[in-house]
Scaffold this active site. Sequence first.
Site, PDB file in Angstrom:
ATOM      1  N   ARG A  91       1.805 -18.899 -44.126  1.00 13.37           N
ATOM      2  CA  ARG A  91       2.599 -20.371 -43.746  1.00 13.37           C
ATOM      3  C   ARG A  91       4.006 -20.246 -44.397  1.00 13.37           C
ATOM      4  NH1 ARG A  91      -2.287 -24.492 -43.263  1.00 13.37           N
ATOM      5  NH2 ARG A  91      -3.087 -23.805 -41.282  1.00 13.37           N
ATOM      6  N   LYS A 115     -19.645 -21.895 -29.749  1.00 11.39           N
ATOM      7  CA  LYS A 115     -20.177 -23.028 -28.690  1.00 11.39           C
ATOM      8  C   LYS A 115     -19.238 -23.133 -27.375  1.00 11.39           C
ATOM      9  CE  LYS A 115     -22.713 -25.812 -31.908  1.00 11.39           C
ATOM     10  NZ  LYS A 115     -22.635 -27.152 -32.594  1.00 11.39           N
ATOM     11  N   GLY A 148      -8.119 -20.619 -34.755  1.00  7.50           N
ATOM     12  CA  GLY A 148      -9.423 -20.475 -35.608  1.00  7.50           C
ATOM     13  C   GLY A 148      -9.803 -19.089 -35.984  1.00  7.50           C
ATOM     14  N   GLY A 157      -5.794 -26.049 -34.417  1.00  7.43           N
ATOM     15  CA  GLY A 157      -5.788 -27.285 -33.486  1.00  7.43           C
ATOM     16  C   GLY A 157      -4.983 -27.224 -32.590  1.00  7.43           C
TER      17      GLY A 157
HETATM   18  P1  AMP Z   1     -15.797 -20.894 -32.917  1.00  6.73           P
HETATM   19  O1  AMP Z   1     -15.004 -21.599 -34.316  1.00  6.73           O
HETATM   20  O2  AMP Z   1     -16.258 -21.616 -32.153  1.00  6.73           O
HETATM   21  O3  AMP Z   1     -14.700 -19.626 -32.482  1.00  6.73           O
HETATM   22  O4  AMP Z   1     -16.777 -20.051 -33.620  1.00  6.73           O
HETATM   23  C1  AMP Z   1     -16.743 -18.904 -34.306  1.00  6.73           C
HETATM   24  C2  AMP Z   1     -17.929 -18.807 -35.092  1.00  6.73           C
HETATM   25  O5  AMP Z   1     -18.969 -18.307 -34.013  1.00  6.73           O
HETATM   26  C3  AMP Z   1     -18.105 -17.786 -36.126  1.00  6.73           C
HETATM   27  O6  AMP Z   1     -18.417 -18.204 -37.205  1.00  6.73           O
HETATM   28  C4  AMP Z   1     -18.872 -16.712 -35.702  1.00  6.73           C
HETATM   29  O7  AMP Z   1     -19.653 -16.155 -36.663  1.00  6.73           O
HETATM   30  C5  AMP Z   1     -20.033 -17.452 -34.649  1.00  6.73           C
HETATM   31  N1  AMP Z   1     -20.621 -16.833 -33.973  1.00  6.73           N
HETATM   32  C6  AMP Z   1     -20.217 -15.687 -33.112  1.00  6.73           C
HETATM   33  N2  AMP Z   1     -20.920 -15.069 -32.108  1.00  6.73           N
HETATM   34  C7  AMP Z   1     -22.119 -15.724 -32.330  1.00  6.73           C
HETATM   35  C8  AMP Z   1     -23.444 -15.465 -32.106  1.00  6.73           C
HETATM   36  N3  AMP Z   1     -23.943 -14.526 -31.193  1.00  6.73           N
HETATM   37  N4  AMP Z   1     -24.534 -16.366 -32.790  1.00  6.73           N
HETATM   38  C9  AMP Z   1     -24.156 -17.324 -33.581  1.00  6.73           C
HETATM   39  N5  AMP Z   1     -23.200 -17.271 -34.040  1.00  6.73           N
HETATM   40  C10 AMP Z   1     -21.829 -16.786 -33.582  1.00  6.73           C
END
Ligand code: AMP
Length: 394
Positions: free
Chosen positions: A34, A196, A352, A375
Amino acid sequence: MQIDNINFNNKKVIIRVDFNVPLNKDLKVTDDTRIKAAIPTIKKVIADGGTAILMSHLGRPKGKEEKYSLKNIVYKVEEDLGRPITFVNDCIGDSVKNIVKKSEKGDVILLENLRFYVEEKNGDIKFAKALSELADFYINDAFGTAHRAHASTSVIAQFFPNDKCFGYLIEKEILSVDKVLNSTEKPLTAIVGGAKVSSKITIIEKLIDKVDNLIIGGGMAYTFIKAQGGKIGNSLVEDDYLKLALKIMEKAKKNHVNFLLPTDTIIADDFNNNANTEIVNITNIPNGWMGLDIGEKSIALFNETILNSKLILWNGPMGVFEMEAFQKGTVAVAKALAKATENGAFSLVGGGDSVAAINKFDLGNKVSHVSTGGGAMLEYLEGKQLPGIAAILN
Ligand code: AMP
């Protein structure tokens, strides 16, 4: 007003930078990305013959806390800038004003942590005015906080009605998203992964109106698979989102969006790097097993689409990339992006964990743009008006 068209000679220029860098327990900077990102704007101001007054937050202090003092990072700013700077142990008031007044052309002054005052986060107008009194010109170059209506990121701008602009970093961030979302070049492919559906739903809905191809990977894919009647074993799922997942797929069909889900998956009998693994069809995962990465067939399918794209946006990993056993799919997507970019596509990695992933695999410099603002980037992609951006444009 664009920064390149402004001459800062003899001007006192207050620049909101994002120096919210990670520190270790000895208070040394562990990642100066940064700081480096703000250097071009600072150099422009001093090269023109202006004084650069830098302001930032660091961490989440409760009042004045030494460990959050920006004096801890002075050595790193000096190293990255290649010259000494002056640190002031406050950010408003007469003592600060005096130091600024005595400063000369080409000087760089770093003010103390803005969040030592609660007024910063509260967007207090008197505090913003006190900051504004230090300078003739305001530059916002802190993309990471552009989605916050804080005193230094947006409220202050009203005191510089005709003397404000974005720094190079924000300019590049905005141009990159605008290029992806507003360009007429085709095909446009978005790759959305991560844990998610619920946290990415707004962005997925927004993208369906824009993209030619939408690739879904990561944990969220299993909700779409289950919604269509697939067997997903113990994989991550959001049962409250099954209906919405079907609706999204229907909308994709209606909009003629090529909606791609993984076809095979690496399953594990435990959420663990040393778990037993197998590759199976993603619609047929046995009970007691969970999908933690995409398989080879999915990689081939996604690669083909990515390599045929002219514009690519990537947000979120394809699997649990933090564990070596489940990083293959994410590495493959990162490599496909790098290859597509080499062939002339424009690629943006935003938000992220995909940023962490592309940096982990050392491919950050092989894509067109890696966003610095998690964000802020997501909100901008979702089409929200960010206070820090609106304050400069209005
Ligand atoms: P996000 O912050 O929503 O982009 O999610 C990122 C996180 O999703 C990372 O820490 C990954 O380890 C997790 N992730 C990705 N694929 C999977 C999966 N198939 N099952 C569980 N966690 C996952």
